[in-house]
Scaffold this motif. Structure first.
Motif, mmCIF file in Angstrom:
data_model
loop_
_atom_site.group_PDB
_atom_site.id
_atom_site.type_symbol
_atom_site.label_atom_id
_atom_site.label_comp_id
_atom_site.label_asym_id
_atom_site.label_seq_id
_atom_site.Cartn_x
_atom_site.Cartn_y
_atom_site.Cartn_z
ATOM 1 N N GLY A 47 0.779 -1.234 0.000
ATOM 2 C CA GLY A 47 0.000 0.000 0.000
ATOM 3 C C GLY A 47 0.805 1.275 0.000
ATOM 4 O O GLY A 47 0.229 2.370 -0.082
ATOM 5 N N ARG A 48 2.126 1.162 0.056
ATOM 6 C CA ARG A 48 2.970 2.357 0.062
ATOM 7 C C ARG A 48 3.893 2.329 -1.156
ATOM 8 O O ARG A 48 4.636 1.371 -1.347
ATOM 9 C CB ARG A 48 3.792 2.407 1.346
ATOM 10 N N PRO A 49 3.874 3.393 -1.987
ATOM 11 C CA PRO A 49 4.752 3.404 -3.164
ATOM 12 C C PRO A 49 6.202 3.651 -2.765
ATOM 13 O O PRO A 49 6.508 4.664 -2.140
ATOM 14 C CB PRO A 49 4.202 4.545 -4.015
ATOM 15 N N GLU A 50 7.070 2.718 -3.130
ATOM 16 C CA GLU A 50 8.502 2.846 -2.852
ATOM 17 C C GLU A 50 9.228 3.120 -4.166
ATOM 18 O O GLU A 50 9.052 2.380 -5.137
ATOM 19 C CB GLU A 50 9.045 1.585 -2.200
ATOM 20 N N PRO A 51 10.050 4.191 -4.221
ATOM 21 C CA PRO A 51 10.674 4.559 -5.492
ATOM 22 C C PRO A 51 11.714 3.553 -5.958
ATOM 23 O O PRO A 51 12.499 3.024 -5.167
ATOM 24 C CB PRO A 51 11.321 5.919 -5.182
ATOM 25 N N VAL A 52 11.709 3.299 -7.273
ATOM 26 C CA VAL A 52 12.693 2.418 -7.901
ATOM 27 C C VAL A 52 13.110 3.039 -9.231
ATOM 28 O O VAL A 52 12.423 3.915 -9.763
ATOM 29 C CB VAL A 52 12.134 0.995 -8.146
ATOM 30 N N ARG A 53 14.226 2.566 -9.750
ATOM 31 C CA ARG A 53 14.719 3.045 -11.044
ATOM 32 C C ARG A 53 15.113 1.854 -11.905
ATOM 33 O O ARG A 53 15.737 0.906 -11.422
ATOM 34 C CB ARG A 53 15.922 3.971 -10.844
ATOM 35 N N VAL A 54 14.753 1.897 -13.172
ATOM 36 C CA VAL A 54 15.120 0.828 -14.103
ATOM 37 C C VAL A 54 16.623 0.876 -14.360
ATOM 38 O O VAL A 54 17.174 1.943 -14.684
ATOM 39 C CB VAL A 54 14.351 0.952 -15.432
ATOM 40 N N VAL A 55 17.275 -0.271 -14.183
ATOM 41 C CA VAL A 55 18.725 -0.363 -14.385
ATOM 42 C C VAL A 55 19.035 -1.581 -15.242
ATOM 43 O O VAL A 55 18.204 -2.468 -15.432
ATOM 44 C CB VAL A 55 19.477 -0.473 -13.036
ATOM 45 N N ASP A 56 20.255 -1.629 -15.732
ATOM 46 C CA ASP A 56 20.700 -2.766 -16.531
ATOM 47 C C ASP A 56 20.819 -4.022 -15.674
ATOM 48 O O ASP A 56 21.147 -3.963 -14.484
ATOM 49 C CB ASP A 56 22.071 -2.480 -17.163
ATOM 50 N N LEU A 57 20.584 -5.160 -16.289
ATOM 51 C CA LEU A 57 20.882 -6.458 -15.690
ATOM 52 C C LEU A 57 22.178 -6.983 -16.281
ATOM 53 O O LEU A 57 22.464 -6.748 -17.457
ATOM 54 C CB LEU A 57 19.739 -7.444 -15.970
ATOM 55 N N PRO A 58 22.982 -7.720 -15.507
ATOM 56 C CA PRO A 58 22.777 -8.065 -14.113
ATOM 57 C C PRO A 58 23.101 -6.905 -13.187
ATOM 58 O O PRO A 58 23.769 -5.941 -13.572
ATOM 59 C CB PRO A 58 23.733 -9.227 -13.901
ATOM 60 N N PHE A 59 22.670 -7.006 -11.940
ATOM 61 C CA PHE A 59 23.007 -6.007 -10.946
ATOM 62 C C PHE A 59 24.473 -6.101 -10.538
ATOM 63 O O PHE A 59 25.112 -5.096 -10.232
ATOM 64 C CB PHE A 59 22.139 -6.198 -9.688
ATOM 65 N N TYR A 60 24.992 -7.324 -10.540
ATOM 66 C CA TYR A 60 26.361 -7.578 -10.066
ATOM 67 C C TYR A 60 27.123 -8.395 -11.093
ATOM 68 O O TYR A 60 26.582 -9.368 -11.660
ATOM 69 C CB TYR A 60 26.316 -8.356 -8.744
#
Length: 393
Positions: free
Chosen positions: A374-387
């Motif tokens: 119920g709470r919007p948490e900000p995210v950003r589209v990034v390349d995969l993989p993360f690591y």
């Protein structure tokens, strides 16, 4: 590959007693009782990233195809071009339904000229076996389920070579293992390193599901406890620890590796998952005509059109982690996708997730949000993989 923790345990693997001795917390996993953790998820995760972890993967399925027509049969059954696979190499591929949906993602080894070993996810062994027996028929090919008789143990992490090398007494076999390329396999006797007479015979592959260097060792189920103990003892000075399914999942998420049941399922094609490269539409038969493998028509149609959804990486910009099934929304609140996997990243220090979103919001750098209870948490589209592991590792 898959880590389904939702099913009731019905089977105990050949290393069950070893896990109990080590005090592992056991969990139901695709019909098996498997170790979730031995100490803490964070400790085991960090050990794999900095030293080495020892995993029991004996719940995976092993299906062997033998005979002069085995490669051609797999070309018809799977999306990849397996007959072109060199002896001693492996390939990541998929088995699809006639409509192009993914039945399972697989690793296929070619240990001999007329031999292929298909490794399936534990939850899909029966489905894959039935499909291969249906699709790989006729003279010159035999399909055998070796899952019950086979155990699989993995050593993963930057110290993996240092752990395994001293345990191979034969100098030629030792050199072959140390010199293995990624997605290649060989055979070696693994034991004390001083006396090959008590060693365990293994197919050793430079493969894994953690984003680190490492090896997967296929042995008979009877030999698995001896191999497990010798690896634990030999790896202690290098920092090797037994590692459970929980850290395996956080490791594979950081490495952007798909999980069957999350990123892949019967309703998803390889193209939506960003894995269209594994589909070989240019396969030909013995006469040079296009090879009609199962699912080819629908997959060819998907290859030339924009998918309705795209798999992306999401970097969390707050402290609350997105989880499987959470909606992805625009800053204005419009639902544009759904999280497939998500967790805090021990290595990166912030939440990460993979999600399917609509194409118009899939570009790297796009700011979105995840509805976390119920709470919007900000995210950003990034390349995969993360690591990605360091080049020198």
């Amino acid at each position: 590959m898959s880590d389904d923790l939702t099913q009731d345990p019905a089977r105990r693997g050949p290393l069950h007693a070893e896990h109990l001795t080590l005090g592992a917390a056991m969990t139901p996993f695709a019909g098996w009782s498997m170790p979730l953790r031995y100490t803490s998820d964070l400790e085991e995760h960090r050990a794999v990233r900095t030293a080495a972890g020892l995993f029991d993967l004996s719940h995976m399925g092993e299906i062997r195809l033998t005979g002069p027509a085995a490669g051609a049969a797999l070309d018809r059954a799977l999306v990849g071009n397996l007959s072109a696979l060199a002896v001693g190499r492996a390939r990541y591929t998929m088995i699809c339904a006639p409509d192009g949906g993914v039945l399972d993602d697989l690793v296929v080894y070619r240990p001999g000229a007329d031999q292929y070993l298909v490794v399936a996810n534990a939850s899909n062994v029966d489905v894959v076996l039935a499909a291969l027996r249906e699709r790989c028929t006729g003279p010159g090919v035999e399909v055998t389920d070796e899952s019950e008789a086979t155990a699989l143990v993995a050593v993963q992490g930057p110290a993996a070579v240092r752990v395994l090398e001293p345990l191979i007494a034969d100098p030629d076999e030792r050199a072959a293992v140390v010199g293995l390329r990624y997605y290649a396999c060989t055979f070696a006797s693994v034991g004390s390193g001083a006396d090959a007479g008590g060693a365990v015979r293994a197919m050793v592959a430079r493969t894994g599901y953690t984003g680190e260097d490492g090896f997967e060792l296929y042995v008979t189920a009877d030999d698995a406890p001896a191999l497990w103990r010798v690896l634990l003892a030999a790896g202690a000075t290098a920092g090797l620890v037994p590692a459970g399914l929980a850290c395996r999942d956080s490791l594979r998420l950081e490495a952007g590796m798909p999980l069957y049941g999350n990123e892949l399922d019967r309703t998803t094609t390889p193209y939506e998952a960003g894995l269209g490269r594994v589909v070989k539409l240019d396969k030909v038969d013995a006469d040079g005509a296009p090879l009609e493998f199962v699912g080819r028509g629908p997959l060819a149609a998907r290859a030339g059109s924009e998918p309705a959804r795209v798999l992306v990486g999401l970097q969390g910009l707050s402290r609350r982690a997105a989880r499987h099934g959470y909606p992805v929304v625009t800053p204005g609140g419009t639902v544009v996708g759904e999280v497939t996997s998500g967790a805090p990243s021990p290595t990166l220090g912030h939440p990460i997730a993979m999600a399917y979103v609509t194409p118009e919001v899939s570009a790297v750098g796009t700011d979105l949000a995840v509805d976390v209870r119920g709470r919007p948490e900000p995210v950003r589209v990034v390349d995969l993989p993360f690591y990605r592991r360091p080049a020198s590792a």
